[in-house]
Write a protein that holds these residues in place. Structure first.
Motif, PDB file in Angstrom:
ATOM      1  N   PRO A  77       0.813  -1.206   0.000  1.00 52.79           N
ATOM      2  CA  PRO A  77       0.000   0.000   0.000  1.00 52.79           C
ATOM      3  C   PRO A  77       0.849   1.259   0.000  1.00 52.79           C
ATOM      4  CG  PRO A  77       0.024  -1.005   2.178  1.00 52.79           C
ATOM      5  CD  PRO A  77       0.713  -1.964   1.259  1.00 52.79           C
ATOM      6  N   VAL A  78       0.347   2.288  -0.664  1.00 51.69           N
ATOM      7  CA  VAL A  78       1.038   3.567  -0.700  1.00 51.69           C
ATOM      8  C   VAL A  78       0.788   4.307   0.606  1.00 51.69           C
ATOM      9  CG1 VAL A  78       1.236   5.766  -1.891  1.00 51.69           C
ATOM     10  CG2 VAL A  78       0.823   3.678  -3.208  1.00 51.69           C
ATOM     11  N   SER A  79       1.843   4.850   1.208  1.00 50.94           N
ATOM     12  CA  SER A  79       1.723   5.522   2.496  1.00 50.94           C
ATOM     13  C   SER A  79       1.779   7.025   2.314  1.00 50.94           C
ATOM     14  CB  SER A  79       2.849   5.063   3.429  1.00 50.94           C
ATOM     15  OG  SER A  79       4.092   5.328   2.828  1.00 50.94           O
ATOM     16  N   PRO A 136       4.382   8.642  10.067  1.00 54.03           N
ATOM     17  CA  PRO A 136       5.514   7.728  10.194  1.00 54.03           C
ATOM     18  C   PRO A 136       5.187   6.340   9.676  1.00 54.03           C
ATOM     19  CG  PRO A 136       4.482   8.086  12.326  1.00 54.03           C
ATOM     20  CD  PRO A 136       3.823   9.039  11.374  1.00 54.03           C
ATOM     21  N   ALA A 137       6.213   5.647   9.219  1.00 54.97           N
ATOM     22  CA  ALA A 137       6.035   4.254   8.825  1.00 54.97           C
ATOM     23  C   ALA A 137       5.745   3.400  10.052  1.00 54.97           C
ATOM     24  CB  ALA A 137       7.291   3.755   8.114  1.00 54.97           C
ATOM     25  N   LEU A 138       6.483   3.650  11.138  1.00 54.38           N
ATOM     26  CA  LEU A 138       6.286   2.941  12.406  1.00 54.38           C
ATOM     27  C   LEU A 138       6.177   3.970  13.518  1.00 54.38           C
ATOM     28  CD1 LEU A 138       9.026   0.140  12.079  1.00 54.38           C
ATOM     29  CD2 LEU A 138       6.621  -0.016  11.427  1.00 54.38           C
ATOM     30  N   ASP A 139       5.224   3.770  14.413  1.00 54.23           N
ATOM     31  CA  ASP A 139       5.021   4.692  15.528  1.00 54.23           C
ATOM     32  C   ASP A 139       4.799   3.865  16.789  1.00 54.23           C
ATOM     33  OD1 ASP A 139       4.414   6.702  17.281  1.00 54.23           O
ATOM     34  OD2 ASP A 139       2.737   7.533  16.143  1.00 54.23           O
ATOM     35  N   LEU A 140       5.740   3.962  17.731  1.00 48.91           N
ATOM     36  CA  LEU A 140       5.692   3.171  18.968  1.00 48.91           C
ATOM     37  C   LEU A 140       5.605   4.094  20.177  1.00 48.91           C
ATOM     38  CD1 LEU A 140       8.691   0.761  18.178  1.00 48.91           C
ATOM     39  CD2 LEU A 140       6.283   0.379  17.652  1.00 48.91           C
ATOM     40  N   LYS A 197       9.761   6.657  16.465  1.00 48.09           N
ATOM     41  CA  LYS A 197       9.118   6.742  15.163  1.00 48.09           C
ATOM     42  C   LYS A 197      10.150   6.481  14.069  1.00 48.09           C
ATOM     43  CE  LYS A 197       5.504  10.055  16.493  1.00 48.09           C
ATOM     44  NZ  LYS A 197       4.869  11.370  16.183  1.00 48.09           N
ATOM     45  N   VAL A 198       9.691   5.779  13.041  1.00 45.69           N
ATOM     46  CA  VAL A 198      10.500   5.548  11.848  1.00 45.69           C
ATOM     47  C   VAL A 198       9.735   6.127  10.669  1.00 45.69           C
ATOM     48  CG1 VAL A 198      11.584   3.834  10.351  1.00 45.69           C
ATOM     49  CG2 VAL A 198      11.421   3.401  12.814  1.00 45.69           C
ATOM     50  N   TRP A 199      10.410   6.966   9.865  1.00 48.32           N
ATOM     51  CA  TRP A 199       9.776   7.597   8.718  1.00 48.32           C
ATOM     52  C   TRP A 199      10.218   6.901   7.438  1.00 48.32           C
ATOM     53  CZ3 TRP A 199       6.214  11.337   9.765  1.00 48.32           C
ATOM     54  CH2 TRP A 199       6.279  11.912  11.040  1.00 48.32           C
ATOM     55  N   HIS A 200       9.361   6.959   6.435  1.00 51.96           N
ATOM     56  CA  HIS A 200       9.754   6.451   5.125  1.00 51.96           C
ATOM     57  C   HIS A 200      10.957   7.254   4.626  1.00 51.96           C
ATOM     58  CE1 HIS A 200       6.655   3.485   4.358  1.00 51.96           C
ATOM     59  NE2 HIS A 200       5.801   4.282   4.971  1.00 51.96           N
ATOM     60  N   VAL A 220       1.385   1.165  12.145  1.00 52.77           N
ATOM     61  CA  VAL A 220       2.148   0.992  10.909  1.00 52.77           C
ATOM     62  C   VAL A 220       1.446   1.791   9.825  1.00 52.77           C
ATOM     63  CG1 VAL A 220       3.010  -0.637   9.197  1.00 52.77           C
ATOM     64  CG2 VAL A 220       2.872  -1.315  11.607  1.00 52.77           C
ATOM     65  N   ASP A 221       2.119   2.801   9.290  1.00 50.06           N
ATOM     66  CA  ASP A 221       1.538   3.689   8.279  1.00 50.06           C
ATOM     67  C   ASP A 221       0.186   4.243   8.724  1.00 50.06           C
ATOM     68  OD1 ASP A 221       3.602   3.679   6.404  1.00 50.06           O
ATOM     69  OD2 ASP A 221       2.898   1.828   5.477  1.00 50.06           O
ATOM     70  N   GLY A 222       0.120   4.644   9.993  1.00 48.37           N
ATOM     71  CA  GLY A 222      -1.078   5.301  10.503  1.00 48.37           C
ATOM     72  C   GLY A 222      -2.194   4.372  10.921  1.00 48.37           C
TER      73      GLY A 222
END
Length: 525
Positions: A300-302, A307-311, A330-333, A366-368
C-alpha cells in the motif's frame, strides 16, 4: 588415510567433490597441506567451497555428512574441534552446562571435575550464568556462538576448525573470542574461515585464497597475499584490509571527474557494484545484479506526512518476561535506522516484536493504522530473520522465493518472472533447483533477503542481513537497500558492522539491557 609421525596436521591430494543432484564439481583436483602448529586462513567469495573444505579436512565429510567425494590421499586429525557458522546446528543438549558436560563425558572426565571445568570454559568465551546454567534456546545468536566455541575448547582438540565463529558477535565479543583463541591455540593447528579478518591477520601464518570455482589461486603469508594478490581479491569480491576506505576513495575520485561511464568501468573491473546508490539503476544494467526495484501493487502507498512505524510505551514479551521496552520511537519512510547494542541486549527481540512474532503490549501503528496480527503486518513489512534457515519452507531455491508471492494477485507467469528476476539479482539463478539447506551460509542469507524483498513492501526489518557475505555481495546488497531507501522505503536493520552504520544509516538506535535507550523522535523528512 590417516598418517602419524608426520609434520603435517591435515592434508588432501587431488580432491574432487560434488553435491548430490549437481552436475558441476565443487573441487576439481584441489590439493592442500597444513603443518602441525600452523595457523591458516581460508579466503574466498561466497559459495567457493570454504566451509565444505573445512568439513572435509576435519573428517565430517563424508563420515557424518554423506557427500560424494574422491581424493588420492587424505590425512585428518584424530581429534578435531569444529565450530560451525550456525551454532544451532551444533548443540546436542538443552542447557549450557549440559552441553559442555556432554563433551566432558566423552573425554571420561569425572563428575567431580566437571563443575569447575564447565565454569572455566564458559569464562574463556565471556559467558556467565547462575550455576553455569541457562536454556540455550533463550540465548542470542551471538551468545550461542560463544557457547559453541566453549564446547569445542572442552574437547581439547588437536586441530581447531573455525567456520566464521564471530559472524554474529559485536566488536567486544569478537575481540574476546579471538583473544581467547590466541591464548589457547598457540601450540595448536588452526584452520579458519572468516570474513571479519582485521582481528586475525596478525595471528595467521598463511592465507589460502579460493576462486569462485573452488581452485586455489593464492597461497602465502598475509602480507604477500594482500599486497601482491590484491587484484585477484578485488576481482573475486573478497574482503581485505582497507577495502572500505579504498572504495570510498574510488567513489570520491569518480565524483570529482563526474563521469558515469568511468564508474561503470570501475565496477566492471572490480566485479562488484559501486557504492554510489544514485547510480544503482544504471549500474545494474551493466553488472547484471541488484537492479532498482519499484513499488509493487502488493504494497500500500503511504502518506509522507505520517511515520512508517510509531511506537509508544511499547513492550515485547518472551513469556512473562519483558524482552524489549520502547518508551517512544518513530520511523519515517526514507529512514535507514541502524539498531546497535551488545550481544543479548534485545536487538533481535525488538525486530521480532515489530513483526508481532513476540507478544506485544502498548501503542503500535504501521503507516497510521494499528499494527494488527502478524499476517496483516506481513502485507506491509518485509522481515529477514537473523538465522536464514528459520525462513525456509520449501525444497528448492526458486520455490522459496516464489512462495512469498503465493496468495496475491499475480498470475503464475508473473510470479515465475518475478522469481527469476530476483534470483538473478541475488546471484542465485544457477542454484535455483538446489535445496536451500545445501547452500553456503552467505548464499542462504542472500536467499532469505531475496525472499523478503520480492513482494516489495515499503518497510524492511533486517536482522544482520550482511553477515557471512563477501565484499561483492555486501556492497551490492547495500547499494540496493540504499536505492530503496531513496525511493521511500523505511529500513530498520540490526547490525554489528560499524562501517555500515557509519556509511549508510540515517539514524542510530541503541538497545541496552532490553530497552531502546536512544531513539530520538525526529520530524518527518
Amino acid at each position: 588415510m590417516n598418517g602419524e609421525g608426520n609434520s603435517q596436521a591435515v592434508s588432501v591430494t587431488n580432491l574432487r567433490c560434488k553435491f548430490p543432484g549437481e552436475k558441476a564439481l565443487v573441487f576439481q583436483g584441489l590439493s592442500l597441506s597444513v603443518r602441525q602448529g600452523e595457523k591458516v586462513l581460508l579466503l574466498g567469495p561466497s559459495g567457493s567451497g570454504k566451509s565444505t573444505l573445512l568439513q572435509i579436512l576435519s573428517g565430517l565429510i563424508p563420515r557424518s555428512v554423506e557427500i560424494p567425494m574422491k581424493c588420492d590421499d587424505i590425512q585428518i586429525p584424530t581429534k578435531a574441534g569444529v565450530v560451525f557458522q550456525d551454532p544451532d546446528t551444533q548443540f546436542c543438549m538443552s542447557y549450557t552446562d549440559e552441553e559442555i558436560a556432554f563433551v566432558l563425558e566423552n573425554r571420561n572426565i569425572t563428575r567431580e571435575e566437571m563443575a569447575g571445568l564447565i565454569e572455566y570454559y564458559l569464562d574463556q568465551v565471556g559467558l556467565s550464568f547462575e550455576q553455569n546454567r541457562t536454556l540455550i534456546q533463550s540465548m542470542s545468536q551471538g551468545m550461542k556462538q560463544r557457547l559453541a566455541i566453549a564446547s569445542m575448547l572442552a574437547m581439547d582438540p588437536e586441530v581447531l576448525f573455525l567456520d566464521e565463529p564471530t559472524a554474529l558477535l559485536d566488536d567486544e565479543g569478537t575481540s574476546q573470542v579471538w583473544d581467547t583463541v590466541k591464548r589457547i591455540a598457540s601450540d595448536k593447528t588452526l584452520i579458519i574461515v572468516e570474513h571479519k579478518i582485521n582481528e586475525i591477520v596478525d595471528m595467521v601464518d598463511r592465507i589460502v585464497v579460493l576462486s569462485p570455482e573452488g581452485k586455489i589461486v593464492a597461497d602465502g603469508p598475509a602480507q604477500q597475499v594482500f599486497t601482491h594478490e590484491r587484484d585477484k581479491l578485488k576481482a573475486y569480491g573478497i574482503w581485505y584490509p582497507g577495502v572500505w576506505e579504498e572504495r570510498e576513495q574510488e567513489k570520491a575520485a569518480k565524483e570529482e571527474v563526474g563521469s558515469i561511464s568511468g564508474e561503470h568501468r570501475a565496477c566492471e573491473d572490480q566485479g562488484f557494484p559501486s557504492l554510489e546508490a544514485e547510480q544503482a539503476s544504471s549500474l545494474s544494467e551493466t553488472i547484471g545484479i541488484f537492479p532498482v526495484s519499484h513499488v509493487s501493487s502488493l504494497s500500500p502507498v503511504s502518506s509522507p506526512h505520517q511515520p512508517a512505524l510509531d511506537l509508544q510505551q511499547f513492550t515485547g514479551w518472551r513469556g512473562k518476561k519483558s524482552s524489549i521496552q520502547v518508551e517512544q520511537a518513530k520511523v519515517w519512510h526514507g529512514d535507514w535506522v541502524g539498531v546497535v547494542g551488545a550481544n543479548g541486549a534485545g536487538k533481535s527481540s525488538f525486530l521480532l516484536s515489530l513483526i508481532n512474532i513476540l507478544k506485544t503490549t502498548g501503542h503500535y501503528e504501521v503507516d497510521g493504522q494499528l499494527s494488527g496480527k502478524t499476517e496483516q503486518l506481513a502485507d506491509r513489512i518485509a522481515f529477514v530473520f537473523q538465522n536464514p534457515e528459520f525462513q525456509f519452507v520449501t525444497n528448492t531455491v526458486a520455490e522459496e522465493v516464489e512462495f512469498s508471492l503465493l496468495g496475491g494477485t499475480l498470475t503464475t507467469k508473473e510470479r515465475h518472472d518475478r522469481t527469476e528476476h530476483m534470483l538473478k539479482q541475488f546471484g542465485l539463478i544457477d542454484l535455483s533447483e538446489r535445496h536451500p539447506y545445501q547452500l553456503s551460509m552467505g548464499q542462504k542469507r542472500r536467499l532469505s533477503v531475496a525472499s523478503a524483498l520480492v513482494r516489495e513492501q515499503r518497510i524492511l526489518l533486517l536482522d544482520e542481513p550482511t553477515f557471512g557475505q563477501d565484499a561483492r555481495n555486501t556492497f551490492a546488497m547495500l547499494a540496493q537497500l540504499e536505492q530503496l531507501r531513496r525511493e521511500g522505503t523505511a529500513i530498520v536493520m540490526v547490525t554489528h558492522d560499524r562501517e555500515i552504520v557509519k556509511r549508510y544509516c540515517t539514524r542510530i538506535w541503541t538497545v541496552d539491557d532490553g530497552r531502546l535507550s536512544d531513539a530520538t523522535v525526529v520530524s518527518s523528512p
